[in-house]
Design a protein around this motif. Structure first.
Motif, PDB file in Angstrom:
ATOM      1  N   PHE A 143     -21.241 -43.581 -65.517  1.00 23.87           N
ATOM      2  CA  PHE A 143     -22.028 -42.716 -64.643  1.00 23.87           C
ATOM      3  C   PHE A 143     -21.185 -42.388 -63.408  1.00 23.87           C
ATOM      4  O   PHE A 143     -20.676 -43.299 -62.737  1.00 23.87           O
ATOM      5  CB  PHE A 143     -23.315 -43.403 -64.223  1.00 23.87           C
ATOM      6  CG  PHE A 143     -24.368 -43.470 -65.303  1.00 23.87           C
ATOM      7  CD1 PHE A 143     -25.620 -42.902 -65.099  1.00 23.87           C
ATOM      8  CD2 PHE A 143     -24.115 -44.093 -66.526  1.00 23.87           C
ATOM      9  CE1 PHE A 143     -26.597 -42.957 -66.079  1.00 23.87           C
ATOM     10  CE2 PHE A 143     -25.079 -44.155 -67.518  1.00 23.87           C
ATOM     11  CZ  PHE A 143     -26.329 -43.579 -67.291  1.00 23.87           C
ATOM     12  N   SER A 194     -26.453 -52.915 -64.148  1.00 22.15           N
ATOM     13  CA  SER A 194     -26.293 -51.478 -63.957  1.00 22.15           C
ATOM     14  C   SER A 194     -25.407 -50.887 -65.046  1.00 22.15           C
ATOM     15  O   SER A 194     -24.646 -51.613 -65.705  1.00 22.15           O
ATOM     16  CB  SER A 194     -25.672 -51.181 -62.594  1.00 22.15           C
ATOM     17  OG  SER A 194     -24.277 -51.430 -62.607  1.00 22.15           O
ATOM     18  N   VAL A 203     -27.676 -49.415 -59.259  1.00 22.02           N
ATOM     19  CA  VAL A 203     -27.092 -48.083 -59.102  1.00 22.02           C
ATOM     20  C   VAL A 203     -28.170 -47.001 -59.206  1.00 22.02           C
ATOM     21  O   VAL A 203     -28.409 -46.249 -58.264  1.00 22.02           O
ATOM     22  CB  VAL A 203     -25.973 -47.843 -60.133  1.00 22.02           C
ATOM     23  CG1 VAL A 203     -25.525 -46.381 -60.109  1.00 22.02           C
ATOM     24  CG2 VAL A 203     -24.787 -48.753 -59.850  1.00 22.02           C
ATOM     25  N   THR A 204     -28.828 -46.920 -60.344  1.00 22.45           N
ATOM     26  CA  THR A 204     -29.788 -45.836 -60.567  1.00 22.45           C
ATOM     27  C   THR A 204     -31.119 -46.091 -59.868  1.00 22.45           C
ATOM     28  O   THR A 204     -31.924 -45.168 -59.721  1.00 22.45           O
ATOM     29  CB  THR A 204     -30.047 -45.628 -62.066  1.00 22.45           C
ATOM     30  OG1 THR A 204     -30.707 -46.782 -62.611  1.00 22.45           O
ATOM     31  CG2 THR A 204     -28.735 -45.400 -62.819  1.00 22.45           C
ATOM     32  N   TYR A 224     -20.259 -47.449 -63.371  1.00 22.02           N
ATOM     33  CA  TYR A 224     -20.522 -46.473 -62.303  1.00 22.02           C
ATOM     34  C   TYR A 224     -19.238 -46.213 -61.538  1.00 22.02           C
ATOM     35  O   TYR A 224     -18.428 -47.122 -61.307  1.00 22.02           O
ATOM     36  CB  TYR A 224     -21.606 -47.035 -61.387  1.00 22.02           C
ATOM     37  CG  TYR A 224     -21.835 -46.297 -60.096  1.00 22.02           C
ATOM     38  CD1 TYR A 224     -22.195 -44.950 -60.075  1.00 22.02           C
ATOM     39  CD2 TYR A 224     -21.740 -46.970 -58.875  1.00 22.02           C
ATOM     40  CE1 TYR A 224     -22.439 -44.295 -58.870  1.00 22.02           C
ATOM     41  CE2 TYR A 224     -21.976 -46.328 -57.667  1.00 22.02           C
ATOM     42  CZ  TYR A 224     -22.320 -44.985 -57.677  1.00 22.02           C
ATOM     43  OH  TYR A 224     -22.554 -44.341 -56.490  1.00 22.02           O
ATOM     44  N   ARG A 253     -19.556 -52.164 -62.396  1.00 21.41           N
ATOM     45  CA  ARG A 253     -20.983 -52.339 -62.676  1.00 21.41           C
ATOM     46  C   ARG A 253     -21.458 -53.630 -62.025  1.00 21.41           C
ATOM     47  O   ARG A 253     -20.665 -54.535 -61.730  1.00 21.41           O
ATOM     48  CB  ARG A 253     -21.257 -52.362 -64.180  1.00 21.41           C
ATOM     49  CG  ARG A 253     -20.812 -53.615 -64.915  1.00 21.41           C
ATOM     50  CD  ARG A 253     -21.345 -53.625 -66.342  1.00 21.41           C
ATOM     51  NE  ARG A 253     -21.044 -54.887 -67.018  1.00 21.41           N
ATOM     52  CZ  ARG A 253     -21.638 -55.298 -68.124  1.00 21.41           C
ATOM     53  NH1 ARG A 253     -22.560 -54.524 -68.704  1.00 21.41           N
ATOM     54  NH2 ARG A 253     -21.332 -56.455 -68.679  1.00 21.41           N
TER      55      ARG A 253
END
Length: 394
Positions: free
Chosen positions: A218, A114, A91-92, A117, A159
């Motif tokens: 997130f 991750s 993700v990031t 999200y 995630r």
């Protein structure tokens, strides 16, 4: 497009009391599209899905874009963007390659789990180039491996748990992603001429209830940042995976590209026969291993064509892409063929394809109906010479 499904513990009638064995009332949540007028699912939570303890800003990966000016076809070498997946999650760790107001294409090589999200701007279609793991979601979990498309509906909390290094090609919409309308009946069933059917789609496992508190989620959402996007982190009092059951037609699912049945003909078939998904102002196609044109005078590679209404983005995954032989294209390459530029096979590839009975190639194509700009990742891996490849092949 996904058909009705149910999992876990649900009441016999919707919008009625649903209690645990100890008498506690579960909280019903409707997750629906287009203002209660399209597909939806009902989820039954142990906790309160609206509860938030804290919030802070999440600095998104660089979302700024630069116009493709001067207008050029480009060759982007995605494998040059990452030395390895260590210390990065799916993700990031994404790097933006191309984007416009309808769709953003990112690439990532990752090995870490991750954070939780939620993309609140649109559906995501993530193609797994290599590696395997589990997509954990509020609906249940989906194991994945090479060649899988994972369709994650907007605002689904999830995630990515990886089993080693994973290479992923991420298509993020500002809309919903569905099967092409021409493959669907007016009631939503995939028709006989569709290159895949409901049997090929994999649904999540039974939902999992986790009893954890103070969990971070997130969230990517509409805002004032580059690309109209902003990030926020919510700290919630209970883990979002607290669903005891759900039912409906809106949920994440997986589809492996090897289950796509190619449509072929006596002469070369146009790109729409390779379509697998569509979103607002873009389509997704896949070019899979297949027998090719069988007219005695056929030319198996594409004819030259000008995309007067779209940009064509091809991601080369496996095999030898016949039309690009001699251009430097390899696994992990992207070609950007913008609207306004007539493109087609390398000159030497035309004669070389005559008499060929089958192509052993795998590629994912995104065609957009608005111009795509270059993200920081796209600029970083542009080979700078692809535009001259047709001239050098004469």
């Amino acid at each position: 497009m996904a058909h009705y499904w149910s999992a876990g513990n649900i009441p016999p009638k919707r919008h009625t009391q649903h209690r645990s064995e100890s008498g506690d009332l579960y909280r019903e949540e409707l997750m629906g599209e287009e203002g209660f007028s399209s597909d939806s699912s009902l989820l039954y939570h142990v906790g309160v899905p609206s509860a938030v303890l804290e919030a802070r800003t999440w600095e998104l990966p660089d979302q700024a874009t630069t116009p493709n000016e001067p207008l050029l076809p480009r060759h982007l070498k995605l494998h040059d963007l990452f030395a390895n997946g260590e210390g990065r999650d799916l993700v990031t760790g994404r790097r933006l390659v191309l984007g416009n107001g309808d769709v953003r294409i990112s690439y990532v090589v990752a090995a870490d789990t991750s954070p939780l999200y939620r993309n609140a701007t649109g559906d995501e279609c993530v193609f797994i180039e290599a590696g395997d793991g589990v997509l954990e979601t509020v609906f249940g979990h989906l194991p994945f491996g090479p060649g899988d498309y994972l369709i994650v509906p907007r605002a689904t909390t999830h995630r990515w748990v990886l089993h080693g290094e994973v290479k992923a090609y991420c298509i993020e919409a500002n809309s919903h992603i569905t099967a092409p309308r021409r493959y669907l009946s007016r009631f939503g069933q995939l028709l006989e001429h569709s290159p895949y059917c409901e049997r090929d789609l994999r649904q999540p496992s039974e939902p999992e209830v986790r009893d954890e508190g103070g969990v971070e989620v997130f969230i990517k959402h509409r805002g004032t940042g580059p690309g109209g996007l902003t990030g926020t982190v919510h700290v919630v009092p209970r883990h979002p995976f607290d669903v005891v059951g759900w039912d409906g037609c809106l949920y994440p699912y997986a589809f492996n590209v090897s289950d796509y049945e190619p449509i072929t003909g006596r002469v070369h078939q146009p790109p729409p026969v390779h379509q697998v998904f569509e979103g607002n102002n873009f389509v997704v196609c896949n070019f899979v291993p297949r027998k090719v044109d069988y007219h005695p005078l056929s030319i198996p590679v594409p004819y030259y064509h000008s995309n007067v209404d779209s940009d064509e983005i091809m991601f080369y995954v496996e095999g030898e892409y016949e039309a690009r032989k001699g251009s430097g294209i390899a696994k992990g390459s992207i070609t950007v063929h913008p609207g306004g530029h007539s493109h087609g096979p390398q000159p030497s590839a035309i004669e070389a394809s005559l008499g060929v009975e089958a192509f052993d190639e795998l590629a994912v194509m995104v065609d957009t109906f608005r111009p795509l700009d270059l993200g920081e990742g796209g600029q970083a891996c542009d080979d700078g010479v692809y535009a001259q490849s047709w001239t050098s092949g004469e």
